[in-house]
Design a protein around this motif. Structure first.
Motif, PDB file in Angstrom:
ATOM      1  N   ALA A 124       0.840  -1.197   0.000  1.00 14.11           N
ATOM      2  CA  ALA A 124       0.000   0.000   0.000  1.00 14.11           C
ATOM      3  C   ALA A 124       0.881   1.254   0.000  1.00 14.11           C
ATOM      4  CB  ALA A 124      -0.897   0.009   1.225  1.00 14.11           C
ATOM      5  N   PRO A 125       0.490   2.264  -0.772  1.00 13.74           N
ATOM      6  CA  PRO A 125       1.249   3.514  -0.752  1.00 13.74           C
ATOM      7  C   PRO A 125       1.372   4.102   0.656  1.00 13.74           C
ATOM      8  CG  PRO A 125      -0.246   3.505  -2.606  1.00 13.74           C
ATOM      9  CD  PRO A 125      -0.581   2.291  -1.767  1.00 13.74           C
ATOM     10  N   SER A 126       0.358   3.903   1.482  1.00 13.66           N
ATOM     11  CA  SER A 126       0.429   4.428   2.853  1.00 13.66           C
ATOM     12  C   SER A 126       1.521   3.718   3.660  1.00 13.66           C
ATOM     13  CB  SER A 126      -0.920   4.289   3.545  1.00 13.66           C
ATOM     14  OG  SER A 126      -1.323   2.931   3.599  1.00 13.66           O
ATOM     15  N   THR A 127       1.712   2.443   3.413  1.00 16.38           N
ATOM     16  CA  THR A 127       2.776   1.689   4.090  1.00 16.38           C
ATOM     17  C   THR A 127       4.131   2.234   3.678  1.00 16.38           C
ATOM     18  OG1 THR A 127       1.425  -0.310   4.181  1.00 16.38           O
ATOM     19  CG2 THR A 127       3.803  -0.607   4.382  1.00 16.38           C
ATOM     20  N   PHE A 128       4.299   2.452   2.377  1.00 19.05           N
ATOM     21  CA  PHE A 128       5.557   2.989   1.856  1.00 19.05           C
ATOM     22  C   PHE A 128       5.816   4.384   2.423  1.00 19.05           C
ATOM     23  CE2 PHE A 128       8.187   5.031  -1.412  1.00 19.05           C
ATOM     24  CZ  PHE A 128       9.202   4.107  -1.523  1.00 19.05           C
ATOM     25  N   SER A 129       4.801   5.210   2.377  1.00 19.32           N
ATOM     26  CA  SER A 129       4.946   6.584   2.866  1.00 19.32           C
ATOM     27  C   SER A 129       5.225   6.635   4.357  1.00 19.32           C
ATOM     28  CB  SER A 129       3.686   7.394   2.570  1.00 19.32           C
ATOM     29  OG  SER A 129       3.558   7.584   1.195  1.00 19.32           O
ATOM     30  N   SER A 130       4.685   5.677   5.094  1.00 22.60           N
ATOM     31  CA  SER A 130       4.842   5.724   6.549  1.00 22.60           C
ATOM     32  C   SER A 130       6.300   5.636   6.977  1.00 22.60           C
ATOM     33  CB  SER A 130       4.021   4.634   7.236  1.00 22.60           C
ATOM     34  OG  SER A 130       4.574   3.357   7.004  1.00 22.60           O
ATOM     35  N   PHE A 131       7.128   4.911   6.243  1.00 21.24           N
ATOM     36  CA  PHE A 131       8.536   4.901   6.645  1.00 21.24           C
ATOM     37  C   PHE A 131       9.393   5.869   5.820  1.00 21.24           C
ATOM     38  CE2 PHE A 131       9.026   1.597   3.391  1.00 21.24           C
ATOM     39  CZ  PHE A 131      10.269   1.891   2.859  1.00 21.24           C
ATOM     40  N   MET A 132       8.969   6.220   4.626  1.00 16.95           N
ATOM     41  CA  MET A 132       9.769   7.150   3.826  1.00 16.95           C
ATOM     42  C   MET A 132       9.617   8.596   4.309  1.00 16.95           C
ATOM     43  SD  MET A 132      11.585   5.493   1.625  1.00 16.95           S
ATOM     44  CE  MET A 132      12.095   6.705   0.396  1.00 16.95           C
ATOM     45  N   ASN A 133       8.483   8.936   4.910  1.00 17.89           N
ATOM     46  CA  ASN A 133       8.222  10.322   5.285  1.00 17.89           C
ATOM     47  C   ASN A 133       8.344  10.611   6.776  1.00 17.89           C
ATOM     48  OD1 ASN A 133       7.697  10.921   2.589  1.00 17.89           O
ATOM     49  ND2 ASN A 133       5.551  10.400   2.783  1.00 17.89           N
ATOM     50  N   ILE A 134       8.583   9.596   7.567  1.00 15.79           N
ATOM     51  CA  ILE A 134       8.738   9.808   9.015  1.00 15.79           C
ATOM     52  C   ILE A 134      10.209   9.650   9.348  1.00 15.79           C
ATOM     53  CG2 ILE A 134       8.117   8.971  11.307  1.00 15.79           C
ATOM     54  CD1 ILE A 134       5.451   8.017  10.069  1.00 15.79           C
ATOM     55  N   LYS A 135      10.745  10.602  10.077  1.00 16.28           N
ATOM     56  CA  LYS A 135      12.187  10.679  10.285  1.00 16.28           C
ATOM     57  C   LYS A 135      12.817   9.387  10.812  1.00 16.28           C
ATOM     58  CE  LYS A 135      15.799  13.502  12.243  1.00 16.28           C
ATOM     59  NZ  LYS A 135      16.195  14.651  12.985  1.00 16.28           N
ATOM     60  N   TYR A 136      12.228   8.756  11.803  1.00 14.42           N
ATOM     61  CA  TYR A 136      12.881   7.609  12.421  1.00 14.42           C
ATOM     62  C   TYR A 136      12.180   6.278  12.165  1.00 14.42           C
ATOM     63  CZ  TYR A 136      15.690  11.064  14.777  1.00 14.42           C
ATOM     64  OH  TYR A 136      16.530  12.103  15.028  1.00 14.42           O
ATOM     65  N   ALA A 137      11.277   6.252  11.200  1.00 13.10           N
ATOM     66  CA  ALA A 137      10.551   5.012  10.930  1.00 13.10           C
ATOM     67  C   ALA A 137      11.432   4.031  10.166  1.00 13.10           C
ATOM     68  CB  ALA A 137       9.294   5.313  10.128  1.00 13.10           C
ATOM     69  N   LEU A 138      11.341   2.779  10.545  1.00 10.05           N
ATOM     70  CA  LEU A 138      12.015   1.697   9.833  1.00 10.05           C
ATOM     71  C   LEU A 138      10.956   0.769   9.246  1.00 10.05           C
ATOM     72  CD1 LEU A 138      14.872   0.731  12.314  1.00 10.05           C
ATOM     73  CD2 LEU A 138      15.155   1.621  10.006  1.00 10.05           C
ATOM     74  N   PRO A 139      11.186   0.298   8.026  1.00  8.87           N
ATOM     75  CA  PRO A 139      10.220  -0.649   7.466  1.00  8.87           C
ATOM     76  C   PRO A 139      10.381  -2.016   8.111  1.00  8.87           C
ATOM     77  CG  PRO A 139      12.067  -0.431   5.981  1.00  8.87           C
ATOM     78  CD  PRO A 139      12.279   0.565   7.106  1.00  8.87           C
ATOM     79  N   LYS A 140       9.312  -2.781   8.132  1.00  7.12           N
ATOM     80  CA  LYS A 140       9.422  -4.168   8.555  1.00  7.12           C
ATOM     81  C   LYS A 140      10.255  -4.888   7.507  1.00  7.12           C
ATOM     82  CE  LYS A 140       5.020  -4.468  10.932  1.00  7.12           C
ATOM     83  NZ  LYS A 140       3.714  -5.144  10.958  1.00  7.12           N
ATOM     84  N   LEU A 141      10.924  -5.932   7.914  1.00  6.32           N
ATOM     85  CA  LEU A 141      11.793  -6.649   6.998  1.00  6.32           C
ATOM     86  C   LEU A 141      11.012  -7.231   5.817  1.00  6.32           C
ATOM     87  CD1 LEU A 141      14.678  -7.399   6.414  1.00  6.32           C
ATOM     88  CD2 LEU A 141      14.380  -9.437   7.808  1.00  6.32           C
ATOM     89  N   ASP A 142       9.814  -7.742   6.067  1.00  7.33           N
ATOM     90  CA  ASP A 142       9.038  -8.295   4.951  1.00  7.33           C
ATOM     91  C   ASP A 142       8.601  -7.194   3.979  1.00  7.33           C
ATOM     92  OD1 ASP A 142       7.192  -7.325   6.866  1.00  7.33           O
ATOM     93  OD2 ASP A 142       5.661  -8.744   6.238  1.00  7.33           O
ATOM     94  N   THR A 143       8.351  -5.993   4.480  1.00  9.30           N
ATOM     95  CA  THR A 143       8.016  -4.875   3.599  1.00  9.30           C
ATOM     96  C   THR A 143       9.223  -4.511   2.747  1.00  9.30           C
ATOM     97  OG1 THR A 143       6.413  -4.013   5.187  1.00  9.30           O
ATOM     98  CG2 THR A 143       7.215  -2.480   3.514  1.00  9.30           C
ATOM     99  N   LEU A 144      10.399  -4.483   3.359  1.00 10.49           N
ATOM    100  CA  LEU A 144      11.615  -4.181   2.611  1.00 10.49           C
ATOM    101  C   LEU A 144      11.877  -5.255   1.559  1.00 10.49           C
ATOM    102  CD1 LEU A 144      13.914  -2.229   2.174  1.00 10.49           C
ATOM    103  CD2 LEU A 144      15.178  -3.408   3.972  1.00 10.49           C
ATOM    104  N   LEU A 145      11.593  -6.500   1.882  1.00  8.97           N
ATOM    105  CA  LEU A 145      11.737  -7.580   0.912  1.00  8.97           C
ATOM    106  C   LEU A 145      10.814  -7.354  -0.287  1.00  8.97           C
ATOM    107  CD1 LEU A 145      12.826 -10.306  -0.029  1.00  8.97           C
ATOM    108  CD2 LEU A 145      11.078 -11.395   1.374  1.00  8.97           C
ATOM    109  N   HIS A 146       9.573  -6.965  -0.037  1.00  7.66           N
ATOM    110  CA  HIS A 146       8.638  -6.683  -1.130  1.00  7.66           C
ATOM    111  C   HIS A 146       9.119  -5.509  -1.982  1.00  7.66           C
ATOM    112  CE1 HIS A 146       5.673  -9.613  -0.005  1.00  7.66           C
ATOM    113  NE2 HIS A 146       5.575  -9.108   1.212  1.00  7.66           N
TER     114      HIS A 146
END
Length: 78
Positions: free
Chosen positions: A32-54
């Protein structure tokens, strides 16, 4: 540099090198674009490993290729 900033820079590098828009990557990655935006636009957010894999799958690279960059040699915890 903190880890979240390093990951974001690496994603942006691949977006630019593949001439992809964020929305196109989300579609290719099946996230989801919201999932992508949640870590790209928040200063200290890290993606979950499975999200990064996708994301890597959407970019046509492996996790190993993603992390094969000197930027991660000096990355620090957030």
């Amino acid at each position: 540099m903190d880890l979240s900033a390093a990951i974001k820079l690496r994603v942006e590098y691949y977006l630019k090198s593949q001439n992809l828009k964020r929305s196109a990557l989300c579609e290719k990655a099946g996230i989801a674009p919201s999932t992508f935006s949640s870590f790209m636009n928040i200063k200290y957010a890290l993606p979950k490993l499975d999200t990064l894999l996708h994301i890597c799958e959407g970019l046509g690279i492996t996790l190993g290729e993603f992390f094969l960059d000197p930027i991660f040699d000096e990355a620090e915890r957030d």
